[in-house]
Write a protein that holds these residues in place. Sequence first.
Motif, PDB file in Angstrom:
ATOM      1  N   VAL A 112      40.041  34.906  18.370  1.00 10.83           N
ATOM      2  CA  VAL A 112      39.906  33.737  17.490  1.00 10.83           C
ATOM      3  C   VAL A 112      41.064  32.776  17.724  1.00 10.83           C
ATOM      4  N   LYS A 113      42.284  33.311  17.859  1.00 12.44           N
ATOM      5  CA  LYS A 113      43.442  32.452  18.135  1.00 12.44           C
ATOM      6  C   LYS A 113      43.257  31.684  19.437  1.00 12.44           C
TER       7      LYS A 113
ATOM      8  N   THR B 171      40.181  24.779  21.184  1.00 12.44           N
ATOM      9  CA  THR B 171      39.621  23.687  20.383  1.00 12.44           C
ATOM     10  C   THR B 171      40.673  22.616  20.124  1.00 12.44           C
ATOM     11  N   GLU B 172      41.907  23.032  19.842  1.00 12.76           N
ATOM     12  CA  GLU B 172      42.993  22.063  19.615  1.00 12.76           C
ATOM     13  C   GLU B 172      43.279  21.248  20.866  1.00 12.76           C
TER      14      GLU B 172
ATOM     15  N   PRO C 187      34.907  26.019  22.949  1.00 12.31           N
ATOM     16  CA  PRO C 187      34.038  26.837  23.794  1.00 12.31           C
ATOM     17  C   PRO C 187      32.590  26.848  23.305  1.00 12.31           C
ATOM     18  N   THR C 188      31.687  26.926  24.247  1.00 12.05           N
ATOM     19  CA  THR C 188      30.264  27.051  23.922  1.00 12.05           C
ATOM     20  C   THR C 188      29.958  28.519  23.635  1.00 12.05           C
ATOM     21  N   ARG C 189      28.754  28.795  23.162  1.00  6.56           N
ATOM     22  CA  ARG C 189      28.346  30.182  22.917  1.00  6.56           C
ATOM     23  C   ARG C 189      28.404  31.004  24.209  1.00  6.56           C
TER      24      ARG C 189
END
Length: 110
Positions: free
Chosen positions: A66-67, A73-74, A79-81
């Motif tokens: 998750v990190k 994202t930042e 990321p895509t699925r």
Amino acid sequence: MGVTEDALAAIESLDEREQFTYQATADIYGMSRTTLSRRHWQVQGSREGQAINLQLLSPHQEEEFVKYIIELTERGLPPTREMIQNFAREVVKKEVGNGWVTRFVERNKD
């Protein structure tokens, strides 16, 4: 605490010379004698513990994952699925299904 944890705490708080029966304790707490004795002897774990053991990634791996996603994202690269699926496949070294990606995203909405 839940009923099972309360019953186990009551058993653990007894002096080792005190006599008790699983049936009497289970009746007091309104639960199954079998479940109480299995949990006391650590033959049977909680459902939550079992669910954690069945997860593809350990809680620590999932937290790190998750990190990493937050970091991407930042940077402007959410990321895509498919990317999530590929990252997980690299970590666990086996095939990861679409259902796992859906459950992972649901568990980590934030």
